[in-house]
Design a protein around this motif. Structure first.
Motif, PDB file in Angstrom:
ATOM      1  N   UNK A   4      -1.432  14.722  -4.739  1.00  0.00           N
ATOM      2  CA  UNK A   4      -1.282  13.231  -4.884  1.00  0.00           C
ATOM      3  C   UNK A   4      -1.007  13.910  -6.955  1.00  0.00           C
ATOM      4  N   UNK A   5      -0.141  12.443  -6.931  1.00  0.00           N
ATOM      5  CA  UNK A   5      -0.275  12.500  -8.660  1.00  0.00           C
ATOM      6  C   UNK A   5      -1.660  12.111  -9.391  1.00  0.00           C
ATOM      7  N   UNK A   6      -1.547  12.963 -10.230  1.00  0.00           N
ATOM      8  CA  UNK A   6      -2.660  12.087 -11.506  1.00  0.00           C
ATOM      9  C   UNK A   6      -1.822  11.443 -12.586  1.00  0.00           C
ATOM     10  N   UNK A  59       2.550  10.199 -15.349  1.00  0.00           N
ATOM     11  CA  UNK A  59       2.063  10.990 -13.691  1.00  0.00           C
ATOM     12  C   UNK A  59       2.594  11.907 -14.180  1.00  0.00           C
ATOM     13  N   UNK A  60       1.325  13.184 -13.504  1.00  0.00           N
ATOM     14  CA  UNK A  60       1.614  14.569 -13.608  1.00  0.00           C
ATOM     15  C   UNK A  60       1.044  15.071 -11.964  1.00  0.00           C
ATOM     16  N   UNK A 112       0.413  -1.085  -0.029  1.00  0.00           N
ATOM     17  CA  UNK A 112      -0.028   0.068  -0.143  1.00  0.00           C
ATOM     18  C   UNK A 112       0.802   1.253  -0.459  1.00  0.00           C
ATOM     19  N   UNK A 113       2.022   1.158   0.912  1.00  0.00           N
ATOM     20  CA  UNK A 113       3.154   2.664   0.708  1.00  0.00           C
ATOM     21  C   UNK A 113       3.408   2.578  -1.214  1.00  0.00           C
ATOM     22  N   UNK A 114       3.248   3.869  -1.601  1.00  0.00           N
ATOM     23  CA  UNK A 114       3.748   4.361  -2.775  1.00  0.00           C
ATOM     24  C   UNK A 114       5.230   4.929  -2.159  1.00  0.00           C
ATOM     25  N   UNK A 115       6.100   4.509  -3.889  1.00  0.00           N
ATOM     26  CA  UNK A 115       7.185   4.812  -3.121  1.00  0.00           C
ATOM     27  C   UNK A 115       7.002   6.530  -4.075  1.00  0.00           C
ATOM     28  N   UNK A 116       7.800   7.417  -3.170  1.00  0.00           N
ATOM     29  CA  UNK A 116       8.483   8.671  -2.980  1.00  0.00           C
ATOM     30  C   UNK A 116       8.057   9.228  -4.781  1.00  0.00           C
ATOM     31  N   UNK A 117       7.464   9.928  -5.487  1.00  0.00           N
ATOM     32  CA  UNK A 117       7.413  10.157  -6.704  1.00  0.00           C
ATOM     33  C   UNK A 117       8.379  11.126  -6.539  1.00  0.00           C
ATOM     34  N   UNK A 118       9.404  10.905  -7.566  1.00  0.00           N
ATOM     35  CA  UNK A 118      10.741  11.826  -8.040  1.00  0.00           C
ATOM     36  C   UNK A 118      10.332  13.269  -8.093  1.00  0.00           C
ATOM     37  N   UNK A 152      -8.587  10.918 -27.179  1.00  0.00           N
ATOM     38  CA  UNK A 152      -9.012  11.253 -26.303  1.00  0.00           C
ATOM     39  C   UNK A 152      -7.788  10.765 -25.449  1.00  0.00           C
ATOM     40  N   UNK A 153      -8.255  12.266 -24.216  1.00  0.00           N
ATOM     41  CA  UNK A 153      -7.462  12.854 -23.114  1.00  0.00           C
ATOM     42  C   UNK A 153      -8.178  11.866 -21.638  1.00  0.00           C
ATOM     43  N   UNK A 154      -7.349  11.366 -21.005  1.00  0.00           N
ATOM     44  CA  UNK A 154      -7.822  11.217 -19.530  1.00  0.00           C
ATOM     45  C   UNK A 154      -7.523  11.734 -18.548  1.00  0.00           C
ATOM     46  N   UNK A 155      -8.145  11.600 -17.230  1.00  0.00           N
ATOM     47  CA  UNK A 155      -6.876  12.230 -15.960  1.00  0.00           C
ATOM     48  C   UNK A 155      -7.912  11.664 -14.640  1.00  0.00           C
TER      49      UNK A 155
END
Length: 145
Positions: A67-69, A80-81, A20-26, A98-101
């Motif tokens: 939170x990243x999207x 991921x932004x 459940x732990x997500x790695x820290x985003x760059x 088609x773009x989605x987020x």
């Protein structure tokens, strides 16, 4: 008998919590661009003759915190932004994309995140700007005119 059972439960609990732990985003680059490590379709990052540039920008809104999207093109995750970041991609004009987020899904999420979509018709080479924002229902995409 309780000791082996407790040990198994403890091991299972630790394994699930590790998932459940997500790695820290760059960290965001100094230019505000999404780092290449969070771009999954790197071939779209290179401009070429006759292509259309699609610029994505995500404001620093408090609606989503840090939170990243996930940004997707035709239902394939592109990158991921994070808040305050930008990303430019180059695509063949004459086609609609088609773009989605949506928020990045994790095991800690209570429900699967809602996906918001927008279709962009790239009629000609040029620059198309898509702003990632938010409303009370979640992340939004809007074509800037």
């Amino acid at each position: 008998m309780k000791t082996p059972m407790n040990a198994c439960l403890l091991a299972l609990t630790m394994a699930l919590s590790a998932c459940a732990i997500q790695p820290a985003a760059e960290q965001t680059t100094s230019t505000g661009q999404v780092p290449p490590a969070r771009v999954y379709i790197k071939s779209m990052l290179s401009p070429s003759s006759g292509t259309a540039e699609v610029q994505f920008s995500r404001g620093s809104s408090f609606l989503f915190g840090n939170a990243p999207l996930e940004l997707a093109i035709n239902d394939v995750v592109l990158a991921q932004i994070q808040k305050g970041e930008r990303l430019s991609i180059w695509l063949k004009p004459g086609t609609s994309y088609d773009f989605s987020i949506r928020p990045v899904h994790s095991l800690n999420s209570s429900t699967y995140p809602q996906t918001r979509k927008i279709s962009v018709d790239l009629k000609n080479p040029g620059t198309y700007k898509v702003v990632i924002g938010g409303d009370k229902e979640g992340a939004t995409l809007q074509l800037e005119k």
